[in-house]
Design a protein around this motif. Structure first.
Motif, PDB file in Angstrom:
ATOM      1  N   PHE A   7      -0.290 -44.650 -26.468  1.00  0.00           N
ATOM      2  CA  PHE A   7       0.756 -44.980 -27.434  1.00  0.00           C
ATOM      3  C   PHE A   7       0.857 -46.477 -27.640  1.00  0.00           C
ATOM      4  CE2 PHE A   7       2.674 -43.585 -23.383  1.00  0.00           C
ATOM      5  CZ  PHE A   7       3.171 -44.781 -22.896  1.00  0.00           C
ATOM      6  N   ASP A   8       0.553 -47.267 -26.610  1.00  0.00           N
ATOM      7  CA  ASP A   8       0.520 -48.724 -26.803  1.00  0.00           C
ATOM      8  C   ASP A   8      -0.613 -49.112 -27.735  1.00  0.00           C
ATOM      9  OD1 ASP A   8       2.718 -49.372 -25.145  1.00  0.00           O
ATOM     10  OD2 ASP A   8       1.462 -49.154 -23.366  1.00  0.00           O
ATOM     11  N   LEU A   9      -1.763 -48.475 -27.568  1.00  0.00           N
ATOM     12  CA  LEU A   9      -2.901 -48.738 -28.445  1.00  0.00           C
ATOM     13  C   LEU A   9      -2.613 -48.281 -29.869  1.00  0.00           C
ATOM     14  CD1 LEU A   9      -5.616 -47.473 -25.949  1.00  0.00           C
ATOM     15  CD2 LEU A   9      -5.477 -49.830 -26.803  1.00  0.00           C
ATOM     16  N   GLY A  10      -2.073 -47.074 -30.018  1.00  0.00           N
ATOM     17  CA  GLY A  10      -1.863 -46.521 -31.348  1.00  0.00           C
ATOM     18  C   GLY A  10      -0.744 -47.182 -32.117  1.00  0.00           C
ATOM     19  N   GLU A  11       0.307 -47.589 -31.414  1.00  0.00           N
ATOM     20  CA  GLU A  11       1.443 -48.195 -32.097  1.00  0.00           C
ATOM     21  C   GLU A  11       1.179 -49.639 -32.499  1.00  0.00           C
ATOM     22  OE1 GLU A  11       5.335 -45.877 -30.292  1.00  0.00           O
ATOM     23  OE2 GLU A  11       4.408 -47.438 -29.068  1.00  0.00           O
ATOM     24  N   PHE A  44       5.905 -42.892 -33.769  1.00  0.00           N
ATOM     25  CA  PHE A  44       6.849 -41.922 -33.225  1.00  0.00           C
ATOM     26  C   PHE A  44       8.245 -42.117 -33.809  1.00  0.00           C
ATOM     27  CE2 PHE A  44       3.499 -42.446 -30.055  1.00  0.00           C
ATOM     28  CZ  PHE A  44       3.137 -41.118 -29.834  1.00  0.00           C
ATOM     29  N   GLU A  45       8.611 -43.347 -34.128  1.00  0.00           N
ATOM     30  CA  GLU A  45       9.935 -43.604 -34.687  1.00  0.00           C
ATOM     31  C   GLU A  45      10.070 -42.982 -36.069  1.00  0.00           C
ATOM     32  OE1 GLU A  45      11.083 -47.662 -34.624  1.00  0.00           O
ATOM     33  OE2 GLU A  45      10.828 -47.895 -32.442  1.00  0.00           O
ATOM     34  N   LEU A  46       9.044 -43.128 -36.881  1.00  0.00           N
ATOM     35  CA  LEU A  46       9.078 -42.536 -38.209  1.00  0.00           C
ATOM     36  C   LEU A  46       9.128 -41.013 -38.109  1.00  0.00           C
ATOM     37  CD1 LEU A  46       8.960 -42.709 -41.257  1.00  0.00           C
ATOM     38  CD2 LEU A  46       6.468 -42.953 -41.101  1.00  0.00           C
ATOM     39  N   ALA A  47       8.342 -40.452 -37.185  1.00  0.00           N
ATOM     40  CA  ALA A  47       8.350 -39.004 -36.988  1.00  0.00           C
ATOM     41  C   ALA A  47       9.725 -38.525 -36.543  1.00  0.00           C
ATOM     42  CB  ALA A  47       7.294 -38.603 -35.965  1.00  0.00           C
ATOM     43  N   LYS A  98      12.578 -39.791 -37.374  1.00  0.00           N
ATOM     44  CA  LYS A  98      13.450 -39.756 -38.542  1.00  0.00           C
ATOM     45  C   LYS A  98      13.248 -38.462 -39.327  1.00  0.00           C
ATOM     46  CE  LYS A  98      13.552 -44.791 -39.202  1.00  0.00           C
ATOM     47  NZ  LYS A  98      13.162 -45.893 -40.120  1.00  0.00           N
ATOM     48  N   LEU A  99      12.015 -37.984 -39.330  1.00  0.00           N
ATOM     49  CA  LEU A  99      11.695 -36.776 -40.084  1.00  0.00           C
ATOM     50  C   LEU A  99      12.038 -35.500 -39.323  1.00  0.00           C
ATOM     51  CD1 LEU A  99       8.125 -37.797 -41.337  1.00  0.00           C
ATOM     52  CD2 LEU A  99      10.286 -37.999 -42.589  1.00  0.00           C
ATOM     53  N   SER A 100      11.748 -35.502 -37.999  1.00  0.00           N
ATOM     54  CA  SER A 100      11.764 -34.233 -37.262  1.00  0.00           C
ATOM     55  C   SER A 100      12.433 -34.295 -35.904  1.00  0.00           C
ATOM     56  CB  SER A 100      10.318 -33.739 -37.067  1.00  0.00           C
ATOM     57  OG  SER A 100       9.644 -33.676 -38.304  1.00  0.00           O
ATOM     58  N   GLY A 101      12.750 -35.482 -35.402  1.00  0.00           N
ATOM     59  CA  GLY A 101      13.321 -35.600 -34.073  1.00  0.00           C
ATOM     60  C   GLY A 101      12.272 -36.008 -33.051  1.00  0.00           C
ATOM     61  N   ALA A 102      12.623 -35.856 -31.777  1.00  0.00           N
ATOM     62  CA  ALA A 102      11.729 -36.279 -30.698  1.00  0.00           C
ATOM     63  C   ALA A 102      10.527 -35.341 -30.577  1.00  0.00           C
ATOM     64  CB  ALA A 102      12.498 -36.323 -29.383  1.00  0.00           C
ATOM     65  N   ARG A 103       9.493 -35.836 -29.928  1.00  0.00           N
ATOM     66  CA  ARG A 103       8.255 -35.099 -29.629  1.00  0.00           C
ATOM     67  C   ARG A 103       7.470 -34.721 -30.891  1.00  0.00           C
ATOM     68  NH1 ARG A 103       7.969 -34.154 -24.166  1.00  0.00           N
ATOM     69  NH2 ARG A 103       9.937 -33.949 -23.023  1.00  0.00           N
ATOM     70  N   PHE A 104       7.489 -35.611 -31.868  1.00  0.00           N
ATOM     71  CA  PHE A 104       6.626 -35.491 -33.035  1.00  0.00           C
ATOM     72  C   PHE A 104       5.986 -36.857 -33.270  1.00  0.00           C
ATOM     73  CE2 PHE A 104       9.661 -32.087 -33.701  1.00  0.00           C
ATOM     74  CZ  PHE A 104       8.872 -31.051 -34.192  1.00  0.00           C
ATOM     75  N   VAL A 105       4.892 -36.881 -34.045  1.00  0.00           N
ATOM     76  CA  VAL A 105       4.209 -38.131 -34.328  1.00  0.00           C
ATOM     77  C   VAL A 105       3.653 -38.096 -35.742  1.00  0.00           C
ATOM     78  CG1 VAL A 105       1.937 -37.360 -33.467  1.00  0.00           C
ATOM     79  CG2 VAL A 105       2.517 -39.806 -33.439  1.00  0.00           C
ATOM     80  N   VAL A 106       3.598 -39.260 -36.362  1.00  0.00           N
ATOM     81  CA  VAL A 106       2.897 -39.443 -37.626  1.00  0.00           C
ATOM     82  C   VAL A 106       1.642 -40.258 -37.336  1.00  0.00           C
ATOM     83  CG1 VAL A 106       2.953 -40.547 -39.897  1.00  0.00           C
ATOM     84  CG2 VAL A 106       4.971 -39.322 -39.052  1.00  0.00           C
ATOM     85  N   LEU A 107       0.482 -39.716 -37.663  1.00  0.00           N
ATOM     86  CA  LEU A 107      -0.792 -40.427 -37.520  1.00  0.00           C
ATOM     87  C   LEU A 107      -1.240 -40.894 -38.899  1.00  0.00           C
ATOM     88  CD1 LEU A 107      -2.694 -38.025 -35.088  1.00  0.00           C
ATOM     89  CD2 LEU A 107      -1.461 -40.127 -34.497  1.00  0.00           C
ATOM     90  N   LYS A 108      -1.767 -42.110 -38.948  1.00  0.00           N
ATOM     91  CA  LYS A 108      -2.200 -42.675 -40.222  1.00  0.00           C
ATOM     92  C   LYS A 108      -3.617 -43.240 -40.095  1.00  0.00           C
ATOM     93  CE  LYS A 108       2.524 -44.364 -41.121  1.00  0.00           C
ATOM     94  NZ  LYS A 108       3.325 -45.595 -41.357  1.00  0.00           N
ATOM     95  N   GLY A 109      -4.224 -43.456 -41.233  1.00  0.00           N
ATOM     96  CA  GLY A 109      -5.473 -44.197 -41.311  1.00  0.00           C
ATOM     97  C   GLY A 109      -6.550 -43.700 -40.367  1.00  0.00           C
ATOM     98  N   ARG A 157       7.215 -40.144 -23.788  1.00  0.00           N
ATOM     99  CA  ARG A 157       6.514 -41.040 -24.709  1.00  0.00           C
ATOM    100  C   ARG A 157       5.106 -40.532 -24.946  1.00  0.00           C
ATOM    101  NH1 ARG A 157       6.397 -47.300 -24.172  1.00  0.00           N
ATOM    102  NH2 ARG A 157       5.718 -46.934 -26.324  1.00  0.00           N
ATOM    103  N   GLY A 158       4.634 -40.721 -26.160  1.00  0.00           N
ATOM    104  CA  GLY A 158       3.241 -40.417 -26.436  1.00  0.00           C
ATOM    105  C   GLY A 158       2.986 -38.991 -26.878  1.00  0.00           C
ATOM    106  N   MET A 159       1.692 -38.631 -26.884  1.00  0.00           N
ATOM    107  CA  MET A 159       1.237 -37.377 -27.482  1.00  0.00           C
ATOM    108  C   MET A 159       0.853 -36.305 -26.467  1.00  0.00           C
ATOM    109  SD  MET A 159      -1.141 -38.830 -30.594  1.00  0.00           S
ATOM    110  CE  MET A 159      -1.693 -37.159 -30.999  1.00  0.00           C
ATOM    111  N   ILE A 160       1.231 -36.488 -25.212  1.00  0.00           N
ATOM    112  CA  ILE A 160       0.839 -35.509 -24.196  1.00  0.00           C
ATOM    113  C   ILE A 160       1.601 -34.194 -24.357  1.00  0.00           C
ATOM    114  CG2 ILE A 160       0.872 -34.986 -21.726  1.00  0.00           C
ATOM    115  CD1 ILE A 160      -1.363 -36.829 -22.477  1.00  0.00           C
ATOM    116  N   ARG A 161       2.902 -34.277 -24.646  1.00  0.00           N
ATOM    117  CA  ARG A 161       3.718 -33.062 -24.706  1.00  0.00           C
ATOM    118  C   ARG A 161       4.542 -33.088 -25.995  1.00  0.00           C
ATOM    119  NH1 ARG A 161       4.418 -29.893 -20.343  1.00  0.00           N
ATOM    120  NH2 ARG A 161       3.796 -31.621 -18.991  1.00  0.00           N
ATOM    121  N   MET A 162       4.042 -32.375 -27.010  1.00  0.00           N
ATOM    122  CA  MET A 162       4.621 -32.427 -28.344  1.00  0.00           C
ATOM    123  C   MET A 162       5.172 -31.065 -28.766  1.00  0.00           C
ATOM    124  SD  MET A 162       3.805 -35.580 -29.209  1.00  0.00           S
ATOM    125  CE  MET A 162       3.814 -35.698 -30.994  1.00  0.00           C
ATOM    126  N   HIS A 163       6.102 -31.091 -29.711  1.00  0.00           N
ATOM    127  CA  HIS A 163       6.576 -29.842 -30.316  1.00  0.00           C
ATOM    128  C   HIS A 163       5.546 -29.300 -31.310  1.00  0.00           C
ATOM    129  CE1 HIS A 163      10.363 -29.918 -28.365  1.00  0.00           C
ATOM    130  NE2 HIS A 163      10.877 -30.914 -29.056  1.00  0.00           N
TER     131      HIS A 163
END
Length: 432
Positions: A142-146, A153-156, A158-169, A278-284
């Motif tokens: 998450f340090d590398l990706g952010e 994760f912050e944008l996600a 806003k859209l869906s709550g905790a344990r979601f992520v938006v990936l770009k590019g 934090r991060g993408m290990i355990r997501m909804h």
């Protein structure tokens, strides 16, 4: 689902298998309900036979002018009808009680599964590659990706709550590249048939693979709880892929059936509060390439080894360090008889983390789905054996690539096997 006939003949072995999983004995309770059911069925059969005989005798009595005898028979038939209706209602109640009890009990472990209470009882089987020694402090994914705003994760939130992520590019493309690489490997090299299954399923499909009723609280459902048209979002493609075999009889010469699919998966992660926040290990919501096999009872153990090796090959070609663990009885999934976990090395966490589970379920799921097979030239059928495994969890594979291929300047080298899927890109410039 367990076979009551087998329990009758192997009550001690059944309870011993449950004990290995920390479950109290249940054979006495099951067999008491089963005996009540069998006694009732016999009584119903006798009542139905007597009703048939009495019905035939009414006509004969009337033909001989025996009106009193005919009326007595009519009264008897009416009483038998009521008795049979009440008995059938009682049988439905007993059947439901027995099914509910059987559905609540986990599968029995194979004899070679280590006995243990939790993950501390798991046993390492083998490992591949030693972790790469970095001459700089390893960052977590998450340090590398952010750093470049490509993992948000912050944008996600806003859209869906905790344990979601938006990936770009480049990271969005990396996820697609990983999935396409895995699908190509499993279909072209290992003979799996690619499937695009529904993401929404009904209760019977979830029950068939044992997500229901025990794990309902960990699932996402559309509509109101009592809405008969509501659907479940799949927690894994295991659900629709395994149910492709439901309520069917397959010719044994056509087995094994091997399916793979790349799908999003949805889980509430109930009981995971405070873990991997934090991060993408355990997501909804996460992406996964799933492997499912439908095979004969004789071939299922070998198929389990094969499936595990297929999942391992993904990590080998990505050149990621990993170890293969056999899970103990206390850490194994509800429907499994034996499970191998693949744990990939994450230098940012300085730990091995699960990236795949490959399980053989015996006929446990097949009984819930009524999935059978028939040997060539025979009339009798038997239940198939089912297997499932991650080939792999795509999000966790991305995590592993980012952390293992990170470089001192914050960029990430692209694994050789992924370069054709990334348009020849050599490096992810995440901080740029």
């Amino acid at each position: 689902m367990h076979d009551v006939k087998w329990i009758r003949d192997n009550a001690e072995a059944f309870d011993a298998g449950l004990a290995k999983r920390g479950v109290e004995p249940h054979s006495a309770q099951i067999l008491a309900i089963d005996e009540e059911r069998r006694t009732l069925i016999q009584d119903l059969q006798e009542a139905q036979s007597r009703r048939n005989d009495a019905s035939k005798a009414i006509g004969k009595a009337k033909a001989t002018g025996d009106e009193a005898g005919a009326q007595a028979l009519i009264d008897e038939v009416a009483a038998l009808k009521t008795r049979i209706q009440d008995g059938e209602d009682r049988q439905r109640q007993i059947d439901e009680k027995l099914e509910t009890l059987l559905a609540s009990l986990p599968n029995l472990p194979l004899d070679d599964v280590p006995v243990g209470e939790d993950e501390d009882g798991n046993v390492e089987v083998r490992r591949h590659l030693e972790p790469r020694q970095l001459n700089f402090k390893a960052l977590e994914h998450f340090d590398l990706g952010e750093a470049g705003g490509l993992m948000d994760f912050e944008l996600a939130a806003k859209l869906s709550g905790a344990r979601f992520v938006v990936l770009k590019g480049q990271l969005a493309r990396l996820e697609r590249a990983l999935a396409n690489f895995m699908l190509d490997l499993h279909t072209q090299d290992f003979g799996y048939t690619e499937v695009v299954p529904p993401m929404l399923v009904r209760d019977p499909a979830m029950f068939g693979t044992a997500q229901l009723p025990k794990f309902a609280d960990d699932q996402f459902k559309t509509g109101a709880p009592d809405d008969e048209d509501a659907h479940w979002l799949i927690p894994t493609a295991e659900v629709p892929l395994t149910n492709l075999a439901r309520e069917a009889i397959h010719a044994e010469e056509e087995l094994p059936l091997r399916f793979t699919a790349f799908t999003p998966c949805f889980r509430k992660e109930a009981g995971s509060a405070g873990r991997d926040t934090r991060g993408m290990i355990r997501m909804h919501q996460f992406s996964k390439v799933e492997l499912v096999s439908i095979t004969t009872p004789e071939a299922s153990i070998d198929e389990h080894e094969r499936m595990t090796q297929c999942a391992e090959e993904v990590l080998k070609r990505l050149e990621l360090p990993f170890r293969t663990m056999v899970l103990c009885t206390g850490d194994m999934g509800f429907g499994a008889r034996k499970t191998y976990d693949l744990e990939v090395w994450l230098p940012g966490q300085d730990a091995y983390r699960e990236i795949s589970s490959c399980s053989v379920c015996g006929d446990f799921q097949a009984r819930r789905m009524n999935a059978r097979c028939r040997p060539a030239g025979e009339k009798a059928t038997r239940f198939v054996h089912t297997l499932n495994g991650s080939g792999l969890a795509v999000g966790r594979a991305m995590v592993a690539v980012l952390e293992n291929y990170q470089q001192a300047d914050g960029s990430v080298a692209v694994p050789d096997v992924l370069k054709p899927y990334m348009g020849g890109l050599e490096t992810l410039a995440l901080g740029g």
